[in-house]
Scaffold this motif. Structure first.
Motif, PDB file in Angstrom:
ATOM      1  N   VAL A 163      10.606  31.844  14.245  1.00 43.91           N
ATOM      2  CA  VAL A 163      11.025  30.731  15.108  1.00 43.91           C
ATOM      3  C   VAL A 163      10.005  30.584  16.233  1.00 43.91           C
ATOM      4  O   VAL A 163      10.034  31.338  17.209  1.00 43.91           O
ATOM      5  CB  VAL A 163      12.444  30.961  15.671  1.00 43.91           C
ATOM      6  CG1 VAL A 163      12.862  29.789  16.545  1.00 43.91           C
ATOM      7  CG2 VAL A 163      13.442  31.154  14.546  1.00 43.91           C
ATOM      8  N   ARG A 164       9.082  29.652  16.039  1.00 42.00           N
ATOM      9  CA  ARG A 164       8.049  29.352  17.041  1.00 42.00           C
ATOM     10  C   ARG A 164       7.437  28.008  16.668  1.00 42.00           C
ATOM     11  O   ARG A 164       7.657  27.526  15.545  1.00 42.00           O
ATOM     12  CB  ARG A 164       6.977  30.450  17.064  1.00 42.00           C
ATOM     13  CG  ARG A 164       6.340  30.660  15.721  1.00 42.00           C
ATOM     14  CD  ARG A 164       5.321  31.783  15.726  1.00 42.00           C
ATOM     15  NE  ARG A 164       4.920  32.074  14.360  1.00 42.00           N
ATOM     16  CZ  ARG A 164       4.132  31.308  13.628  1.00 42.00           C
ATOM     17  NH1 ARG A 164       3.633  30.188  14.117  1.00 42.00           N
ATOM     18  NH2 ARG A 164       3.831  31.635  12.387  1.00 42.00           N
ATOM     19  N   PRO A 165       6.703  27.391  17.588  1.00 41.72           N
ATOM     20  CA  PRO A 165       6.116  26.093  17.244  1.00 41.72           C
ATOM     21  C   PRO A 165       5.139  26.220  16.081  1.00 41.72           C
ATOM     22  O   PRO A 165       4.351  27.159  16.021  1.00 41.72           O
ATOM     23  CB  PRO A 165       5.387  25.678  18.522  1.00 41.72           C
ATOM     24  CG  PRO A 165       5.999  26.492  19.612  1.00 41.72           C
ATOM     25  CD  PRO A 165       6.436  27.789  18.975  1.00 41.72           C
ATOM     26  N   SER A 166       5.192  25.286  15.186  1.00 41.25           N
ATOM     27  CA  SER A 166       4.282  25.254  14.041  1.00 41.25           C
ATOM     28  C   SER A 166       2.847  25.038  14.533  1.00 41.25           C
ATOM     29  O   SER A 166       2.628  24.411  15.576  1.00 41.25           O
ATOM     30  CB  SER A 166       4.704  24.096  13.133  1.00 41.25           C
ATOM     31  OG  SER A 166       3.781  23.913  12.090  1.00 41.25           O
ATOM     32  N   SER A 167       1.901  25.541  13.775  1.00 44.88           N
ATOM     33  CA  SER A 167       0.491  25.298  14.127  1.00 44.88           C
ATOM     34  C   SER A 167      -0.101  24.182  13.260  1.00 44.88           C
ATOM     35  O   SER A 167      -1.278  23.872  13.366  1.00 44.88           O
ATOM     36  CB  SER A 167      -0.317  26.585  13.960  1.00 44.88           C
ATOM     37  OG  SER A 167      -0.269  26.981  12.598  1.00 44.88           O
ATOM     38  N   GLU A 168       0.740  23.597  12.375  1.00 46.09           N
ATOM     39  CA  GLU A 168       0.260  22.521  11.495  1.00 46.09           C
ATOM     40  C   GLU A 168       1.305  21.419  11.435  1.00 46.09           C
ATOM     41  O   GLU A 168       2.517  21.713  11.378  1.00 46.09           O
ATOM     42  CB  GLU A 168       0.032  23.056  10.074  1.00 46.09           C
ATOM     43  CG  GLU A 168      -1.109  24.028   9.979  1.00 46.09           C
ATOM     44  CD  GLU A 168      -1.173  24.716   8.624  1.00 46.09           C
ATOM     45  OE1 GLU A 168      -0.504  24.264   7.668  1.00 46.09           O
ATOM     46  OE2 GLU A 168      -1.883  25.729   8.554  1.00 46.09           O
ATOM     47  N   TYR A 169       0.826  20.186  11.422  1.00 36.36           N
ATOM     48  CA  TYR A 169       1.755  19.044  11.367  1.00 36.36           C
ATOM     49  C   TYR A 169       1.248  17.985  10.409  1.00 36.36           C
ATOM     50  O   TYR A 169       0.034  17.845  10.197  1.00 36.36           O
ATOM     51  CB  TYR A 169       1.916  18.415  12.763  1.00 36.36           C
ATOM     52  CG  TYR A 169       2.568  19.382  13.731  1.00 36.36           C
ATOM     53  CD1 TYR A 169       3.946  19.537  13.763  1.00 36.36           C
ATOM     54  CD2 TYR A 169       1.787  20.179  14.564  1.00 36.36           C
ATOM     55  CE1 TYR A 169       4.539  20.465  14.607  1.00 36.36           C
ATOM     56  CE2 TYR A 169       2.364  21.110  15.413  1.00 36.36           C
ATOM     57  CZ  TYR A 169       3.745  21.245  15.429  1.00 36.36           C
ATOM     58  OH  TYR A 169       4.320  22.175  16.251  1.00 36.36           O
ATOM     59  N   LEU A 170       2.188  17.236   9.873  1.00 34.56           N
ATOM     60  CA  LEU A 170       1.866  16.031   9.110  1.00 34.56           C
ATOM     61  C   LEU A 170       2.451  14.850   9.873  1.00 34.56           C
ATOM     62  O   LEU A 170       3.661  14.817  10.158  1.00 34.56           O
ATOM     63  CB  LEU A 170       2.505  16.092   7.715  1.00 34.56           C
ATOM     64  CG  LEU A 170       2.447  14.772   6.936  1.00 34.56           C
ATOM     65  CD1 LEU A 170       1.015  14.412   6.559  1.00 34.56           C
ATOM     66  CD2 LEU A 170       3.318  14.841   5.677  1.00 34.56           C
ATOM     67  N   TYR A 171       1.584  13.901  10.216  1.00 37.63           N
ATOM     68  CA  TYR A 171       2.018  12.627  10.786  1.00 37.63           C
ATOM     69  C   TYR A 171       1.933  11.600   9.671  1.00 37.63           C
ATOM     70  O   TYR A 171       0.964  11.580   8.899  1.00 37.63           O
ATOM     71  CB  TYR A 171       1.097  12.243  11.950  1.00 37.63           C
ATOM     72  CG  TYR A 171       1.226  10.803  12.399  1.00 37.63           C
ATOM     73  CD1 TYR A 171       2.320  10.386  13.151  1.00 37.63           C
ATOM     74  CD2 TYR A 171       0.245   9.857  12.079  1.00 37.63           C
ATOM     75  CE1 TYR A 171       2.437   9.063  13.561  1.00 37.63           C
ATOM     76  CE2 TYR A 171       0.355   8.543  12.497  1.00 37.63           C
ATOM     77  CZ  TYR A 171       1.457   8.158  13.234  1.00 37.63           C
ATOM     78  OH  TYR A 171       1.575   6.849  13.645  1.00 37.63           O
ATOM     79  N   TYR A 224      -2.644  17.668  11.165  1.00 42.45           N
ATOM     80  CA  TYR A 224      -3.063  18.394  12.374  1.00 42.45           C
ATOM     81  C   TYR A 224      -3.101  19.883  12.056  1.00 42.45           C
ATOM     82  O   TYR A 224      -2.169  20.418  11.446  1.00 42.45           O
ATOM     83  CB  TYR A 224      -2.067  18.166  13.519  1.00 42.45           C
ATOM     84  CG  TYR A 224      -2.389  18.973  14.748  1.00 42.45           C
ATOM     85  CD1 TYR A 224      -3.229  18.467  15.733  1.00 42.45           C
ATOM     86  CD2 TYR A 224      -1.849  20.249  14.931  1.00 42.45           C
ATOM     87  CE1 TYR A 224      -3.546  19.218  16.856  1.00 42.45           C
ATOM     88  CE2 TYR A 224      -2.164  21.006  16.056  1.00 42.45           C
ATOM     89  CZ  TYR A 224      -3.007  20.485  17.020  1.00 42.45           C
ATOM     90  OH  TYR A 224      -3.313  21.218  18.126  1.00 42.45           O
ATOM     91  N   THR A 225      -4.168  20.511  12.474  1.00 41.87           N
ATOM     92  CA  THR A 225      -4.257  21.967  12.354  1.00 41.87           C
ATOM     93  C   THR A 225      -4.739  22.509  13.691  1.00 41.87           C
ATOM     94  O   THR A 225      -5.718  21.986  14.241  1.00 41.87           O
ATOM     95  CB  THR A 225      -5.279  22.375  11.246  1.00 41.87           C
ATOM     96  OG1 THR A 225      -4.970  21.635  10.066  1.00 41.87           O
ATOM     97  CG2 THR A 225      -5.200  23.860  10.938  1.00 41.87           C
ATOM     98  N   GLU A 226      -4.040  23.514  14.195  1.00 46.26           N
ATOM     99  CA  GLU A 226      -4.432  24.116  15.473  1.00 46.26           C
ATOM    100  C   GLU A 226      -5.881  24.580  15.378  1.00 46.26           C
ATOM    101  O   GLU A 226      -6.271  25.178  14.372  1.00 46.26           O
ATOM    102  CB  GLU A 226      -3.524  25.327  15.744  1.00 46.26           C
ATOM    103  CG  GLU A 226      -3.241  25.569  17.204  1.00 46.26           C
ATOM    104  CD  GLU A 226      -2.139  26.591  17.355  1.00 46.26           C
ATOM    105  OE1 GLU A 226      -0.977  26.168  17.506  1.00 46.26           O
ATOM    106  OE2 GLU A 226      -2.433  27.800  17.295  1.00 46.26           O
ATOM    107  N   GLY A 227      -6.648  24.310  16.374  1.00 40.62           N
ATOM    108  CA  GLY A 227      -8.069  24.704  16.345  1.00 40.62           C
ATOM    109  C   GLY A 227      -8.967  23.575  15.858  1.00 40.62           C
ATOM    110  O   GLY A 227     -10.061  23.393  16.362  1.00 40.62           O
ATOM    111  N   THR A 228      -8.484  22.798  14.880  1.00 38.33           N
ATOM    112  CA  THR A 228      -9.280  21.691  14.331  1.00 38.33           C
ATOM    113  C   THR A 228      -8.868  20.369  14.975  1.00 38.33           C
ATOM    114  O   THR A 228      -9.661  19.466  15.161  1.00 38.33           O
ATOM    115  CB  THR A 228      -9.064  21.586  12.792  1.00 38.33           C
ATOM    116  OG1 THR A 228      -9.299  22.862  12.219  1.00 38.33           O
ATOM    117  CG2 THR A 228      -9.943  20.539  12.153  1.00 38.33           C
ATOM    118  N   GLY A 229      -7.574  20.255  15.276  1.00 41.36           N
ATOM    119  CA  GLY A 229      -7.041  18.995  15.816  1.00 41.36           C
ATOM    120  C   GLY A 229      -6.614  18.060  14.697  1.00 41.36           C
ATOM    121  O   GLY A 229      -6.347  18.499  13.564  1.00 41.36           O
TER     122      GLY A 229
END
Ligand code: PLP
Ligand code: COI
Length: 373
Positions: A156-164, A42-47
């Motif tokens: 310290v803030r929400p990440s803009s990238e995730y790995l599921y 997941y990348t913010e802006g791309t989804g």
């Protein structure tokens, strides 16, 4: 939304049929992984993007990935069961998908759409179906979806990238004693969750915090820890990895199945919800209410409380024999699994194994039966 397309990158050297058979003969819990895993980014802006099934193997993480510092991590646990017709089905995976999204919201992480969660399970099972144990027994393939924050940085803030990702692991009983009653440590100093905290989310941090009390319980010979509420240290919440049920017998022989209500610090177990429904189907009176630690101990002492059990995906339904605490210990009933516990366990596992009708429509086929020749 159309089904996402997973790219499959097959393992160049999967386990041999002989090695797989060895693992399936004695899978244990969480000890062996299948040949593949799912990853989606997941990348913010791309989804959400790049859904893949890849060979099981190490992840590469930048040392300043946010998950390593501030613990933005959530997970789920569910099982795939081989059905009598050879198909592979899971038990209420849509509920796991919804809980996963709820956990993501609480941890300020990106929410994975329910359809993508379900599709990720089917995509992995399509490739690793031979790892699903044979129909008829209690063994299953445990599925572990999880998500981590992968943005690089120390703010310290929400990440803009995730790995599921999704792992799969053949599973026998979680507790080595099987349906043998387990001992439980009633913890009065440490708590698991406070109102407004993260107890209702399935995040790794909750389990990190449970390890010290679990080690204390283990020193007392207990397989699980039962937690009291954080505000009053009075009311039973749940255990470290499963929910609790209590069977009370009235003087007139009536039976009440009681479980702590979901007050905001208890994980809303899918097994818990299913046990409530099955018990009602069987004509058992079910109440969701506050139950104090004192009611537990007093109920055992005066014989009103005849059975206690824990329930969860991994634990299924496991009876509790002895409850220990700083002031002593008491044994529930005669220390053997009780009839209500066993009746509910049989009813639940029969639905999961495909050996009984599924009146609530809980089972969901992830891989169809092989075409007959
Ligand atoms: N409570 C906790 C803390 C758990 O870790 C689990 C396991 O997932 C449960 C309850 C039971 O939940 P479920 O029945 O959805 O597996
Ligand atoms: C489960 O029952 O699926 C759990 O997640 C419990 C535990 C292994 C953390």
């Amino acid at each position: 939304m159309s089904a996402p397309q997973f790219t499959v990158n097959p393992h160049p050297a999967p386990a041999s049929p002989q090695r797989r058979a060895e693992v399936l003969a004695d899978p244990g819990f969480g000890r062996h992984m299948t040949d593949h895993m799912v990853t989606v980014r997941y990348t913010e802006g791309t989804g959400w993007h790049d859904p893949q099934v890849v060979p099981y193997g190490p992840l590469t993480l930048d040392p300043s990935s946010m998950v390593l510092h501030y613990g933005q991590e959530i997970f789920e646990g569910l099982k795939a069961y081989r059905q009598p017709d050879g198909s592979i089905a899971s038990f209420r995976p849509d509920a796991n998908a919804r809980r996963f999204a709820g956990s993501a919201r609480r941890l300020a992480m990106a929410e994975l759409p329910e359809e993508l969660f379900l599709e990720s399970l089917s995509a992995l099972l399509a490739v690793d179906s031979e790892w699903v144990p044979a129909a008829g027994g209690e063994d299953s393939l445990y599925l572990r979806p999880f998500m981590i924050a992968t943005e690089v940085g120390l703010g310290v803030r929400p990440s803009s990238e995730y790995l599921y990702a999704v792992l799969a692991s053949p599973a026998g009983p979680y507790f080595t004693g099987g349906v043998k009653p387990m001992n439980v440590w009633l913890e009065t100093e440490f708590t698991r969750a406070a109102l407004g905290g993260t107890g209702t989310a399935k995040c790794g941090g909750n389990y990190a915090a449970s390890l010290l009390p679990q080690a204390i319980g283990a020193k007392h010979g207990c397989a699980q820890v039962a937690y009291l509420d954080a505000e009053e240290r009075t009311w039973i919440d749940e255990m470290g990895s499963n929910n609790l049920f209590f069977v009370f017998q009235g003087e007139d022989g009536s039976v009440e199945l009681a479980t702590p209500d979901l007050r905001g610090s208890v994980l809303a177990g899918i097994t818990r919800d299913s046990v409530i429904a099955i018990a009602k189907d069987l004509g058992i009176t079910v109440v969701e209410r506050r139950i104090s630690g004192k009611e537990w101990l007093d109920g055992v002492a005066d014989g009103r409380l005849t059975e206690v059990f824990g329930c969860g995906t991994a634990a299924v339904i496991t009876p509790i024999g002895t409850v220990k605490h700083t002031g002593g210990e008491v044994t529930v009933g005669d220390g053997e699994p009780g009839p209500v516990t066993l009746q509910l366990r049989e009813a639940l596992t029969a639905i999961q194994r495909g050996a009984a009708p599924d009146p609530h429509g809980w089972m969901r086929t992830l891989v169809p039966a092989p075409a007959s020749v």
